[in-house]
Write a protein that holds these residues in place. Structure first.
Motif, PDB file in Angstrom:
ATOM      1  N   SER A   1       0.870  -1.207  -0.126  1.00 48.86           N
ATOM      2  CA  SER A   1       0.006  -0.153   0.136  1.00 48.86           C
ATOM      3  C   SER A   1       0.749   1.232  -0.103  1.00 48.86           C
ATOM      4  CB  SER A   1      -0.919  -0.052   1.208  1.00 48.86           C
ATOM      5  OG  SER A   1      -1.711  -1.169   1.185  1.00 48.86           O
ATOM      6  N   SER A   2       1.839   1.462  -0.725  1.00 53.55           N
ATOM      7  CA  SER A   2       2.804   2.475  -1.138  1.00 53.55           C
ATOM      8  C   SER A   2       1.987   3.733  -1.485  1.00 53.55           C
ATOM      9  CB  SER A   2       3.878   2.122  -2.032  1.00 53.55           C
ATOM     10  OG  SER A   2       4.616   3.319  -2.108  1.00 53.55           O
ATOM     11  N   PRO A   3       2.057   4.545  -0.347  1.00 58.25           N
ATOM     12  CA  PRO A   3       1.167   5.827  -0.732  1.00 58.25           C
ATOM     13  C   PRO A   3       1.328   6.558  -2.045  1.00 58.25           C
ATOM     14  CG  PRO A   3       1.954   5.969   1.582  1.00 58.25           C
ATOM     15  CD  PRO A   3       2.757   4.860   0.700  1.00 58.25           C
TER      16      PRO A   3
ATOM     17  N   GLY B   1      -2.074  -4.503 -21.581  1.00 57.75           N
ATOM     18  CA  GLY B   1      -0.657  -4.000 -21.328  1.00 57.75           C
ATOM     19  C   GLY B   1      -0.392  -2.482 -21.525  1.00 57.75           C
ATOM     20  N   GLY B   2       0.261  -1.809 -20.901  1.00 58.88           N
ATOM     21  CA  GLY B   2       0.522  -0.213 -20.824  1.00 58.88           C
ATOM     22  C   GLY B   2      -0.721   0.506 -21.083  1.00 58.88           C
ATOM     23  N   ASN B   3      -1.991   0.122 -20.180  1.00 57.74           N
ATOM     24  CA  ASN B   3      -2.961   0.973 -19.945  1.00 57.74           C
ATOM     25  C   ASN B   3      -2.831   1.905 -19.248  1.00 57.74           C
ATOM     26  OD1 ASN B   3      -4.291   0.627 -17.150  1.00 57.74           O
ATOM     27  ND2 ASN B   3      -3.845  -1.402 -17.843  1.00 57.74           N
ATOM     28  N   THR B   4      -3.340   3.192 -19.295  1.00 58.62           N
ATOM     29  CA  THR B   4      -3.174   4.467 -18.408  1.00 58.62           C
ATOM     30  C   THR B   4      -2.936   4.166 -16.982  1.00 58.62           C
ATOM     31  OG1 THR B   4      -5.683   4.782 -18.542  1.00 58.62           O
ATOM     32  CG2 THR B   4      -4.046   5.868 -20.251  1.00 58.62           C
ATOM     33  N   VAL B   5      -3.636   3.242 -16.510  1.00 58.91           N
ATOM     34  CA  VAL B   5      -3.595   3.180 -15.011  1.00 58.91           C
ATOM     35  C   VAL B   5      -2.458   2.320 -14.685  1.00 58.91           C
ATOM     36  CG1 VAL B   5      -4.402   2.102 -12.714  1.00 58.91           C
ATOM     37  CG2 VAL B   5      -6.124   3.295 -14.613  1.00 58.91           C
ATOM     38  N   ALA B   6      -1.890   1.344 -15.585  1.00 60.31           N
ATOM     39  CA  ALA B   6      -0.932   0.505 -15.223  1.00 60.31           C
ATOM     40  C   ALA B   6       0.511   1.524 -15.439  1.00 60.31           C
ATOM     41  CB  ALA B   6      -0.705  -0.489 -16.436  1.00 60.31           C
TER      42      ALA B   6
ATOM     43  N   GLY C   1       5.064  -2.147 -10.838  1.00 64.20           N
ATOM     44  CA  GLY C   1       4.025  -1.351 -10.612  1.00 64.20           C
ATOM     45  C   GLY C   1       3.830  -1.546  -9.420  1.00 64.20           C
ATOM     46  N   ASN C   2       4.678  -1.852  -8.441  1.00 65.67           N
ATOM     47  CA  ASN C   2       4.685  -2.290  -6.842  1.00 65.67           C
ATOM     48  C   ASN C   2       3.234  -2.912  -6.685  1.00 65.67           C
ATOM     49  OD1 ASN C   2       5.969  -1.654  -4.489  1.00 65.67           O
ATOM     50  ND2 ASN C   2       4.084  -0.719  -3.886  1.00 65.67           N
ATOM     51  N   GLY C   3       2.888  -4.180  -7.398  1.00 65.68           N
ATOM     52  CA  GLY C   3       1.779  -4.889  -7.058  1.00 65.68           C
ATOM     53  C   GLY C   3       0.622  -4.665  -8.072  1.00 65.68           C
ATOM     54  N   TYR C   4       0.534  -3.656  -8.862  1.00 62.22           N
ATOM     55  CA  TYR C   4      -0.378  -3.364 -10.076  1.00 62.22           C
ATOM     56  C   TYR C   4       0.148  -4.317 -11.021  1.00 62.22           C
ATOM     57  CZ  TYR C   4      -3.830  -1.504 -12.841  1.00 62.22           C
ATOM     58  OH  TYR C   4      -4.984  -1.151 -13.669  1.00 62.22           O
ATOM     59  N   PRO C   5      -0.564  -5.069 -11.940  1.00 68.06           N
ATOM     60  CA  PRO C   5       0.115  -5.874 -12.954  1.00 68.06           C
ATOM     61  C   PRO C   5       0.483  -4.979 -14.098  1.00 68.06           C
ATOM     62  CG  PRO C   5      -2.532  -5.949 -12.856  1.00 68.06           C
ATOM     63  CD  PRO C   5      -1.921  -5.239 -11.565  1.00 68.06           C
ATOM     64  N   VAL C   6       1.698  -4.808 -14.227  1.00 66.84           N
ATOM     65  CA  VAL C   6       2.413  -4.040 -15.382  1.00 66.84           C
ATOM     66  C   VAL C   6       3.625  -4.655 -15.642  1.00 66.84           C
ATOM     67  CG1 VAL C   6       3.137  -2.141 -13.909  1.00 66.84           C
ATOM     68  CG2 VAL C   6       2.958  -1.921 -16.400  1.00 66.84           C
TER      69      VAL C   6
ATOM     70  N   ASP D   1      -1.795   6.377  -4.776  1.00 66.44           N
ATOM     71  CA  ASP D   1      -2.394   7.961  -4.910  1.00 66.44           C
ATOM     72  C   ASP D   1      -2.446   7.957  -6.527  1.00 66.44           C
ATOM     73  OD1 ASP D   1      -2.805   8.539  -2.328  1.00 66.44           O
ATOM     74  OD2 ASP D   1      -1.075   9.765  -2.118  1.00 66.44           O
ATOM     75  N   ALA D   2      -1.237   7.582  -7.182  1.00 64.59           N
ATOM     76  CA  ALA D   2      -1.202   7.585  -8.554  1.00 64.59           C
ATOM     77  C   ALA D   2      -2.284   6.762  -9.202  1.00 64.59           C
ATOM     78  CB  ALA D   2       0.487   7.352  -8.983  1.00 64.59           C
ATOM     79  N   ILE D   3      -2.553   5.660  -8.756  1.00 62.60           N
ATOM     80  CA  ILE D   3      -3.473   4.491  -9.300  1.00 62.60           C
ATOM     81  C   ILE D   3      -4.900   5.253  -9.227  1.00 62.60           C
ATOM     82  CG2 ILE D   3      -4.577   2.324  -9.055  1.00 62.60           C
ATOM     83  CD1 ILE D   3      -1.918   1.228  -8.439  1.00 62.60           C
ATOM     84  N   LYS D   4      -5.185   5.739  -7.936  1.00 59.81           N
ATOM     85  CA  LYS D   4      -6.557   6.234  -7.652  1.00 59.81           C
ATOM     86  C   LYS D   4      -6.656   7.447  -8.457  1.00 59.81           C
ATOM     87  CE  LYS D   4      -7.020   5.158  -2.857  1.00 59.81           C
ATOM     88  NZ  LYS D   4      -7.087   5.603  -1.450  1.00 59.81           N
ATOM     89  N   GLU D   5      -5.796   8.448  -8.621  1.00 60.06           N
ATOM     90  CA  GLU D   5      -5.884   9.777  -9.599  1.00 60.06           C
ATOM     91  C   GLU D   5      -6.338   9.217 -10.987  1.00 60.06           C
ATOM     92  OE1 GLU D   5      -3.257  13.762 -10.746  1.00 60.06           O
ATOM     93  OE2 GLU D   5      -2.746  12.474  -9.065  1.00 60.06           O
ATOM     94  N   GLN D   6      -5.250   8.493 -11.633  1.00 55.59           N
ATOM     95  CA  GLN D   6      -5.606   8.050 -12.974  1.00 55.59           C
ATOM     96  C   GLN D   6      -6.796   7.267 -13.395  1.00 55.59           C
ATOM     97  OE1 GLN D   6      -3.740   9.019 -15.817  1.00 55.59           O
ATOM     98  NE2 GLN D   6      -5.388   8.059 -16.693  1.00 55.59           N
ATOM     99  N   LEU D   7      -7.546   6.600 -12.285  1.00 55.88           N
ATOM    100  CA  LEU D   7      -8.387   5.594 -12.457  1.00 55.88           C
ATOM    101  C   LEU D   7      -9.731   6.834 -12.393  1.00 55.88           C
ATOM    102  CD1 LEU D   7      -9.431   2.718 -12.827  1.00 55.88           C
ATOM    103  CD2 LEU D   7      -9.538   2.548 -10.253  1.00 55.88           C
ATOM    104  N   ASP D   8      -9.633   7.683 -11.624  1.00 60.24           N
ATOM    105  CA  ASP D   8     -10.837   8.774 -11.610  1.00 60.24           C
ATOM    106  C   ASP D   8     -10.916   9.473 -12.969  1.00 60.24           C
ATOM    107  OD1 ASP D   8     -11.742   8.386  -9.260  1.00 60.24           O
ATOM    108  OD2 ASP D   8     -10.336   9.742  -8.192  1.00 60.24           O
ATOM    109  N   ILE D   9      -9.787   9.328 -13.652  1.00 56.44           N
ATOM    110  CA  ILE D   9      -9.671  10.232 -15.088  1.00 56.44           C
ATOM    111  C   ILE D   9      -9.870   9.318 -16.338  1.00 56.44           C
ATOM    112  CG2 ILE D   9      -8.151  11.577 -16.779  1.00 56.44           C
ATOM    113  CD1 ILE D   9      -6.627  12.346 -14.134  1.00 56.44           C
TER     114      ILE D   9
END
Length: 439
Positions: free
Chosen positions: A71-73, A314-319, A285-290, A77-85
């Motif tokens: 849960s590296s902050p 592969g290479g999606n914006t959230v990844a 991706g520190n746990g996110y699949p990339v 935060d980067a994942i949440k911010e991009q997923l909102d967009i």
């Protein structure tokens, strides 16, 4: 599989855990494996710690997927911010994708960093699968050489070049293996010439049978072989032999990359070799699949012209947002320097335990990745899987998580996150000391 739960021993668990395991088997089937003699039911993670469903804290000294901690902050935060967009694939023009590719390539040494290009996948298995496809297309040959206990993924193609998956796993008929650089049993000066000679011999065999050599693929810290980090002059001569025979040199950085060795961002750099292809995964991706692969331009040219390649996720914006935040954090001032310092403390502590306990035959590793080899006899250097697994499970009972590796699962596999502290080291070493004393 080493360090896996044996369902026949479930009678020692409480009724709730037994029900969970029976439900898991019914819903997920028999192929999945749980860790440890007494499985752990993880509910959450924070930093270097995991917490079970009862709130007990476990020191995670094994998980290199979240190399920056659970849960590296910055990454969250980067994942949440991009997923909102927006979350979409790479067939639309995306500046973030190009910016990350440019920043990533700048971290690589040699020709591949200056002129290479990136292709993105979701997992290290996919990256190695793609690398294998490209190598075979480029060379027109099928043969692959790996080390004797190598692991390169779980897709059909790369599972078939992963001997460590066990005697029941079907291997590619065009696969050949060479001995691991066992620095515990082989004099250092002999390792390089021996590996080069074995590779040359296997290439001749592949050519004789009409397959030829498409690629030599290697994890430069030989994780599944038992973790061997020295000597560092053995891969460049192998690469030269492979290229002279028309093959490619693939550096599998899934376990050794992204600063794991601390002194270099990429494991192959320790060997002074310039790969034709580099594959990445796990901590990207520190746990996110990339994940992804980097290719010399001439290596990918034919494939790009003759084939179509697309990876929906592969290479999606959230990844990419997760990967960018992870890389920025790894490269932030002081992180790898501190990780190297803590790794030195851990190495010294493991070596001190090696002086006190006869079961420890060898301690080896670099950065924050260490192997402790357990033996029955220090003179004969006979492996001891029973003690190895007893220690892994004894540490689990003391709420410290590691695993085992090597052909006989007798090598303790210790790979803490890059944010490990001196206090975390002390906790790990104290638990290991008590476990060895109890054994």
């Amino acid at each position: 599989m080493p360090n896996s739960f044996d369902p026949s021993s479930a009678s020692g668990l409480d009724a709730e855990d037994i029900r969970h395991i029976e439900r898991r088997k019914r819903l997920l089937g028999p192929a999945y494996r749980l860790f440890y003699r007494t499985p752990v039911k993880i509910a959450r993670g924070e930093g270097v710690f995991l917490y079970d469903d009862k709130g007990h804290q476990y020191l995670d000294a094994y998980n290199n997927v979240v190399s920056l901690g659970h849960s590296s902050p910055r990454v969250v935060d980067a994942i949440k911010e991009q997923l909102d967009i927006l979350c979409t694939h790479s067939r639309y023009m995306q500046d973030g994708l190009l910016d990350y590719a440019e920043r990533l390539l700048a971290t690589f040494d040699g020709e591949i960093g200056r002129t290479g290009c990136v292709m993105f996948t979701c997992t290290g298995s996919e990256a190695n699968d793609l690398a294998l496809r490209v190598a075979r297309h480029r060379t027109g040959k099928r043969g692959v050489i790996v080390t004797s206990e190598a692991y390169h993924g779980n897709s059909g193609a790369v599972a078939a070049i992963s001997p460590s998956l066990g005697k029941h796993s079907t291997l590619d008929p065009s696969l050949r293996t060479v001995s691991a650089p066992d620095s515990y049993r082989i004099p250092l000066a002999e390792i390089g010439p021996r590996m080069a000679a074995e590779v040359a011999q296997q290439i001749k065999d592949l050519e004789r049978r009409g397959d030829g050599i498409a690629a030599f693929i290697v994890d430069s810290v030989f994780s599944s072989d038992g973790l061997f980090v020295n000597p560092t002059d053995i891969l460049a001569p192998v690469a030269e032999i492979v290229r002279k025979a028309g093959g490619l040199f693939i550096a599998d950085e899934v376990q050794s990359g992204f600063g794991r060795t601390c002194d270099h961002l990429w494991g192959y750099s320790r060997h002074g070799v310039d790969p034709d292809i580099v594959t990445m995964g796990k901590p990207m991706g520190n746990g996110y699949p990339v994940a992804g692969a980097i290719f010399r331009p001439e290596v990918i040219e034919d494939f790009g012209r003759d084939m179509r390649y697309f990876n929906t996720f592969g290479g999606n914006t959230v990844a990419i947002a997760a990967a960018r935040a992870t890389l920025d954090t790894i490269l932030s001032p002081g992180l790898l320097t501190n990780a190297s310092k803590v790794g030195g403390t851990l190495l010294a502590g493991l070596q001190q335990l090696g002086q006190r306990y006869e079961q420890i035959g060898d301690v080896r590793g670099t950065g924050l990745y260490y192997g402790v080899e357990l033996v029955k006899d220090r003179v004969a250097k006979t492996t001891d899987i029973d003690v190895g697994l007893a220690i892994v499970n004894g540490l689990r009972d003391r709420r410290v998580l590691i695993s085992a590796t090597g052909p006989d699962a007798n090598v303790l596999k210790i790979r803490p996150q890059l944010i490990f502290s001196e206090a975390n080291c002390d906790q790990l070493l104290d638990a290991l000391d008590k476990t060895l004393a109890a054994i």
